[in-house]
Design an enzyme around this catalytic site. Sequence first.
Site, PDB file in Angstrom:
ATOM      1  N   HIS A   1       7.823 -26.305   0.920  1.00  0.00           N
ATOM      2  CA  HIS A   1       7.051 -27.356   0.245  1.00  0.00           C
ATOM      3  C   HIS A   1       5.890 -26.764  -0.530  1.00  0.00           C
ATOM      4  CE1 HIS A   1       9.119 -30.698   2.350  1.00  0.00           C
ATOM      5  NE2 HIS A   1       9.398 -29.699   3.178  1.00  0.00           N
TER       6      HIS A   1
ATOM      7  N   LYS B   1     -13.557   1.099  -3.539  1.00  0.00           N
ATOM      8  CA  LYS B   1     -14.435   1.429  -2.404  1.00  0.00           C
ATOM      9  C   LYS B   1     -15.592   2.297  -2.875  1.00  0.00           C
ATOM     10  CE  LYS B   1     -10.657   1.749   0.961  1.00  0.00           C
ATOM     11  NZ  LYS B   1      -9.936   2.690   1.801  1.00  0.00           N
TER      12      LYS B   1
ATOM     13  N   GLU C   1       0.829  -1.211   0.000  1.00  0.00           N
ATOM     14  CA  GLU C   1       0.000   0.000   0.000  1.00  0.00           C
ATOM     15  C   GLU C   1       0.860   1.256   0.000  1.00  0.00           C
ATOM     16  OE1 GLU C   1      -3.153   0.472   2.916  1.00  0.00           O
ATOM     17  OE2 GLU C   1      -4.561  -0.494   1.576  1.00  0.00           O
TER      18      GLU C   1
HETATM   19  O1  PA5 Z   1      -2.936   1.313   5.917  1.00  0.00           O
HETATM   20  C1  PA5 Z   1      -3.969   1.910   5.691  1.00  0.00           C
HETATM   21  O2  PA5 Z   1      -4.073   3.147   5.780  1.00  0.00           O
HETATM   22  C2  PA5 Z   1      -5.231   1.145   5.358  1.00  0.00           C
HETATM   23  O3  PA5 Z   1      -4.970  -0.188   5.106  1.00  0.00           O
HETATM   24  C3  PA5 Z   1      -6.212   1.251   6.505  1.00  0.00           C
HETATM   25  O4  PA5 Z   1      -5.654   0.694   7.660  1.00  0.00           O
HETATM   26  C4  PA5 Z   1      -7.516   0.520   6.183  1.00  0.00           C
HETATM   27  O5  PA5 Z   1      -8.023   0.964   4.954  1.00  0.00           O
HETATM   28  C5  PA5 Z   1      -8.532   0.770   7.273  1.00  0.00           C
HETATM   29  O6  PA5 Z   1      -8.732   2.137   7.437  1.00  0.00           O
HETATM   30  P1  PA5 Z   1      -9.358   2.724   8.734  1.00  0.00           P
HETATM   31  O7  PA5 Z   1      -8.417   2.463   9.852  1.00  0.00           O
HETATM   32  O8  PA5 Z   1      -9.546   4.168   8.478  1.00  0.00           O
HETATM   33  O9  PA5 Z   1     -10.663   2.022   8.948  1.00  0.00           O
END
Ligand code: PA5
Length: 448
Positions: A304, A416, A283
């Site tokens: 494995h 989303k 990410e």
């Molecule tokens: O790393 C990130 O920013 C995302 O993976 C968030 O953790 C995830 O989308 C969840 O977001 P939030 O904590 O706002 O619910």
Amino acid sequence: MAYLEWSKAYTARVRHSHVLSLAKRARELGDRLAEELDLGLLPFLRMGYVETLKRDMPALVDQARKYKHMLLLGIGGSALGARAMQKAFAPDQDLPGHGGEDGKELWIADNVCPVTLGNWFVELDPEQTVVVTISKSGGTIETISQYFLAKTWLKKSLGDAWKDHMIVITDQEKGFLREEARSHGLGSLEVPDNLGGRYSALSAVGLLPAAFLGIDWEGLLEGACAVARPLVDNPASIKDHPSFALACWAKALEEYGYHDLIFFCYEPLFATYGPWFAQLWAESLGKEGLGTQPVPATGVTDQHSVNQMFLDGLRNKACLFVTSKNRIGGPTFPHDLPAGWEFLAGKPFGALLEAEAMGTRMALTMHDVPLVHICLDDASERSGGRLMMLLEAATVFTGWLMGINPLDQPAVELGKRLANARLGKPGYPQEEASLKAALAEEEQRQDF
Ligand code: PA5
């Protein structure tokens, strides 16, 4: 002392000289580090929130520990750190009976599986459960929809007392969850400003569930702090910091066609650090057509499974190879072993792990996979905190070297928005139109 071992980090394709030329950017990155620390953009590194956390968290830990079960609602960075800690530092959670040291059980709902959540609502006793809803934004649909269902479930059995069974961890000021906390007087902890999900494991996000399980959360913080402190105290020291060395190497790997980065964990207790690292890396760095794909793998299990591909598939793989010292323990093999197996007699089970780690590490490098060995002192919380901080800092510095922003994740927003439009949430006219067009397209199905 924990260490990185670099002697097999380079190949004929990715050379030490490539990495050294990237390391010349240390001064530029040191200046940027100083600036971003001052602006409060890197709370994961400065850890200025720790004082507040240490002040506020114990009361919430006491509230949570009144109950046997914790049902954690969260996704992505709001769940993966807690799971990594649960598996690493509370391995008794996986023992028969799943009781935990003092009978505590943590259930992490980081998906919207109707079957699983439905089963938990049947199997868990609301009287014996605290629900912890974690969302930095306070508006993530997966988490908030589970919150609605959990709230209804608690209320049905407990009436107004549901509020004692609900804790939220979210932004201090903004968002739907914060409003809920205020209007119902729910116990809450804050996710500090600018602390994005995947960098938040060492805040209340990961540490409240950890403390619930009796994990030494202060040890995790101490370990992390030991790695972060030199960078915070003297940003110019980035030039000698292992996280920056890893970042230069990772950037060079990308430039020279090593597009998969294996995270091969030979400390089995840390296996779920793999998915945590994968999310952090992917990410943060998958942007603008750049980045390397994280590939979590567990030693010895994946020898494995996917190891054949690592060794002899496409030559685009590099490896972070994680071990911890002193793993040679565990049950001892008896002396009355059958013929052909005598070589194991009297040896501890851990000798097998050590030998296989050595064998796989050598095999990878003999197949020209550039590899950095991260050797931890042990599988303690301190070591776990060190590893998290090393990887978080390395991720940010890699992003800076790539010229992308490692702290956002714009591409994942599209899916989303489309899902929201699909559910009829107002305010998504463009996505609604795209959905309509997509649904009108002719499909090419093939039955099987
Ligand atoms: O790393 C990130 O920013 C995302 O993976 C968030 O953790 C995830 O989308 C969840 O977001 P939030 O904590 O706002 O619910």
